[in-house]
Design a protein around this motif. Sequence first.
Motif, PDB file in Angstrom:
ATOM      1  N   THR A   5       0.855  -1.194   0.000  1.00  0.00           N
ATOM      2  CA  THR A   5       0.000   0.000   0.000  1.00  0.00           C
ATOM      3  C   THR A   5       0.885   1.237   0.000  1.00  0.00           C
ATOM      4  O   THR A   5       2.068   1.171   0.350  1.00  0.00           O
ATOM      5  CB  THR A   5      -0.906   0.064   1.246  1.00  0.00           C
ATOM      6  OG1 THR A   5      -0.081  -0.052   2.408  1.00  0.00           O
ATOM      7  CG2 THR A   5      -1.966  -1.019   1.246  1.00  0.00           C
ATOM      8  N   MET A   6       0.315   2.360  -0.383  1.00  0.00           N
ATOM      9  CA  MET A   6       1.021   3.628  -0.389  1.00  0.00           C
ATOM     10  C   MET A   6       0.970   4.200   1.037  1.00  0.00           C
ATOM     11  O   MET A   6       0.078   4.974   1.376  1.00  0.00           O
ATOM     12  CB  MET A   6       0.314   4.541  -1.382  1.00  0.00           C
ATOM     13  CG  MET A   6       1.123   5.505  -2.172  1.00  0.00           C
ATOM     14  SD  MET A   6       2.839   5.294  -2.408  1.00  0.00           S
ATOM     15  CE  MET A   6       2.939   5.272  -4.169  1.00  0.00           C
ATOM     16  N   ARG A  10       5.984   5.991   2.662  1.00  0.00           N
ATOM     17  CA  ARG A  10       6.302   5.867   1.231  1.00  0.00           C
ATOM     18  C   ARG A  10       6.022   7.198   0.521  1.00  0.00           C
ATOM     19  O   ARG A  10       6.809   7.653  -0.304  1.00  0.00           O
ATOM     20  CB  ARG A  10       5.424   4.756   0.626  1.00  0.00           C
ATOM     21  CG  ARG A  10       6.126   3.867  -0.356  1.00  0.00           C
ATOM     22  CD  ARG A  10       5.171   2.846  -0.916  1.00  0.00           C
ATOM     23  NE  ARG A  10       5.148   1.596  -0.204  1.00  0.00           N
ATOM     24  CZ  ARG A  10       6.107   0.677  -0.251  1.00  0.00           C
ATOM     25  NH1 ARG A  10       7.182   0.884  -0.950  1.00  0.00           N
ATOM     26  NH2 ARG A  10       5.993  -0.441   0.421  1.00  0.00           N
ATOM     27  N   ILE A  11       4.882   7.794   0.873  1.00  0.00           N
ATOM     28  CA  ILE A  11       4.521   9.084   0.259  1.00  0.00           C
ATOM     29  C   ILE A  11       5.573  10.136   0.620  1.00  0.00           C
ATOM     30  O   ILE A  11       6.039  10.900  -0.224  1.00  0.00           O
ATOM     31  CB  ILE A  11       3.109   9.521   0.724  1.00  0.00           C
ATOM     32  CG1 ILE A  11       2.072   8.550   0.173  1.00  0.00           C
ATOM     33  CG2 ILE A  11       2.811  10.957   0.303  1.00  0.00           C
ATOM     34  CD1 ILE A  11       0.686   8.710   0.753  1.00  0.00           C
ATOM     35  N   THR A 251       7.484   0.666  -4.544  1.00  0.00           N
ATOM     36  CA  THR A 251       6.850   1.968  -4.816  1.00  0.00           C
ATOM     37  C   THR A 251       6.627   2.134  -6.320  1.00  0.00           C
ATOM     38  O   THR A 251       5.605   2.668  -6.750  1.00  0.00           O
ATOM     39  CB  THR A 251       7.718   3.119  -4.262  1.00  0.00           C
ATOM     40  OG1 THR A 251       7.982   2.853  -2.882  1.00  0.00           O
ATOM     41  CG2 THR A 251       7.023   4.461  -4.390  1.00  0.00           C
ATOM     42  N   LEU A 254       3.540   0.201  -7.256  1.00  0.00           N
ATOM     43  CA  LEU A 254       2.330   0.898  -6.795  1.00  0.00           C
ATOM     44  C   LEU A 254       2.004   2.085  -7.697  1.00  0.00           C
ATOM     45  O   LEU A 254       0.854   2.271  -8.110  1.00  0.00           O
ATOM     46  CB  LEU A 254       2.540   1.405  -5.348  1.00  0.00           C
ATOM     47  CG  LEU A 254       2.418   0.349  -4.255  1.00  0.00           C
ATOM     48  CD1 LEU A 254       3.040   0.846  -2.954  1.00  0.00           C
ATOM     49  CD2 LEU A 254       0.946   0.003  -4.015  1.00  0.00           C
ATOM     50  N   LEU A 255       3.014   2.895  -8.036  1.00  0.00           N
ATOM     51  CA  LEU A 255       2.780   4.077  -8.887  1.00  0.00           C
ATOM     52  C   LEU A 255       2.332   3.661 -10.291  1.00  0.00           C
ATOM     53  O   LEU A 255       1.504   4.326 -10.916  1.00  0.00           O
ATOM     54  CB  LEU A 255       4.044   4.940  -8.963  1.00  0.00           C
ATOM     55  CG  LEU A 255       4.401   5.697  -7.688  1.00  0.00           C
ATOM     56  CD1 LEU A 255       5.781   6.353  -7.825  1.00  0.00           C
ATOM     57  CD2 LEU A 255       3.352   6.777  -7.372  1.00  0.00           C
ATOM     58  N   LEU A 283      -1.705  12.776  -3.832  1.00  0.00           N
ATOM     59  CA  LEU A 283      -1.083  12.197  -2.633  1.00  0.00           C
ATOM     60  C   LEU A 283      -0.560  13.297  -1.697  1.00  0.00           C
ATOM     61  O   LEU A 283      -0.080  13.018  -0.597  1.00  0.00           O
ATOM     62  CB  LEU A 283       0.088  11.276  -3.023  1.00  0.00           C
ATOM     63  CG  LEU A 283      -0.263   9.938  -3.695  1.00  0.00           C
ATOM     64  CD1 LEU A 283       1.007   9.217  -4.174  1.00  0.00           C
ATOM     65  CD2 LEU A 283      -1.051   9.030  -2.738  1.00  0.00           C
TER      66      LEU A 283
END
Length: 285
Positions: A5-6, A10-11, A251, A254-255, A283
Amino acid sequence: MTVLTMTPERIDSLRKRSDQHKFDHGSVLVLSGPATRTGAARLAAMAALRVGAGLVTVGAPRDALPECAAHLTGIMLREVSEALDLSLILAEDQRINALCIGPGFGLEPANGATLRAALATHRAVVLDADALTLMAQDRELFTQLHGGCVLTPHAGEFRRLFPGLGEDGDGFTLDEKKDATQRAADLSGAVVLYKGAQTTIAAPGCPATVLDTTSEQDAAWLATAGAGDVLAGLVTGLLARGNPPVQAAETGALLHAMAAREAGPGLIAEDLPQQIPGIYRRLGI
Ligand SMILES: NC(=O)C1=CN([C@@H]2O[C@H](COP(=O)(O)OP(=O)(O)OC[C@H]3O[C@@H](n4cnc5c(N)ncnc54)[C@H](O)[C@@H]3O)[C@@H](O)[C@H]2O)[C@@H](O)CC1
Ligand SMILES: Nc1ncnc2c1ncn2[C@@H]1O[C@H](COP(=O)(O)OP(=O)(O)O)[C@@H](O)[C@H]1O
């Protein structure tokens, strides 16, 4: 099972601070194939730049320079016609901290020598497409893999590179795919991102994580030529920005899926890097 998950961390890792300049965000070198085969490397380079690498350069053989120059603006261009060119560039420019090799690269024997030169520098490197096939053909190259490498095979490449571990005619359950990915990471000493509607990612000695988009109509549109080249570029850009290999792979995956959701049905590979600004804005980056 660890599902990706983000997360807030990570963000946070994707932000750029106001006191930073471009060299603080890393420098990427993407190697291209010859004339008429430069599109895949250019897709990867664009993704690396969009994800936030400070500088991105395409290294192309002499015959491909005019074609690349006609298509590149924010992305720089250098001649890399043979292994020696790459060794000289990497020795001269220590700021290049992440490489992408494989998209449209070609399977000529000389490319094996270039790949060997890249691995010898121990720079972070994403190995995709033809780089994986070259390693499947030359097992000595495979033994040069190190912890800074991220391998991004699709099912066909995985089967070639890891004989006996890949899917047979009946396909894989998710548990089998996770298990195969973990074994591949242990065997290679590299991070392995095994692509597909269920993407599994593993670092040596660690259990695999999963990104499952099987129920998503938008993600199904990632089955289009060049989508994997974009993923390779995203992961390379994240490596350049200082993410550890497994985090860069996670990451990036996810992106990539978020970009598919953003672009929606009808998407083509060119659309994916263009979704990054909107994703980052949403985000709060
Ligand atoms: N815009 C461009 O310039 C593009 C260039 N590309 C380049 O074309 C070259 C060949 O790559 P390919 O992957 O097409 O070919 P490969 O020949 O390397 O792999 C395809 C083979 O693997 C099998 N396979 C099994 N599972 C598969 C899966 N999930 N996805 C795809 N194939 C699977 C296929 O049946 C086929 O036999 C690479 O250099 C690649 O980077 C492609 O990335 C497409 C876009
Ligand atoms: N049905 C699907 N659902 C979700 N993602 C997919 C699907 N098919 C392909 N993808 C993703 O799209 C990308 C395709 O990469 P790849 O097979 O290497 O193609 P190419 O070499 O043409 O770029 C991978 O990231 C893969 O995970």
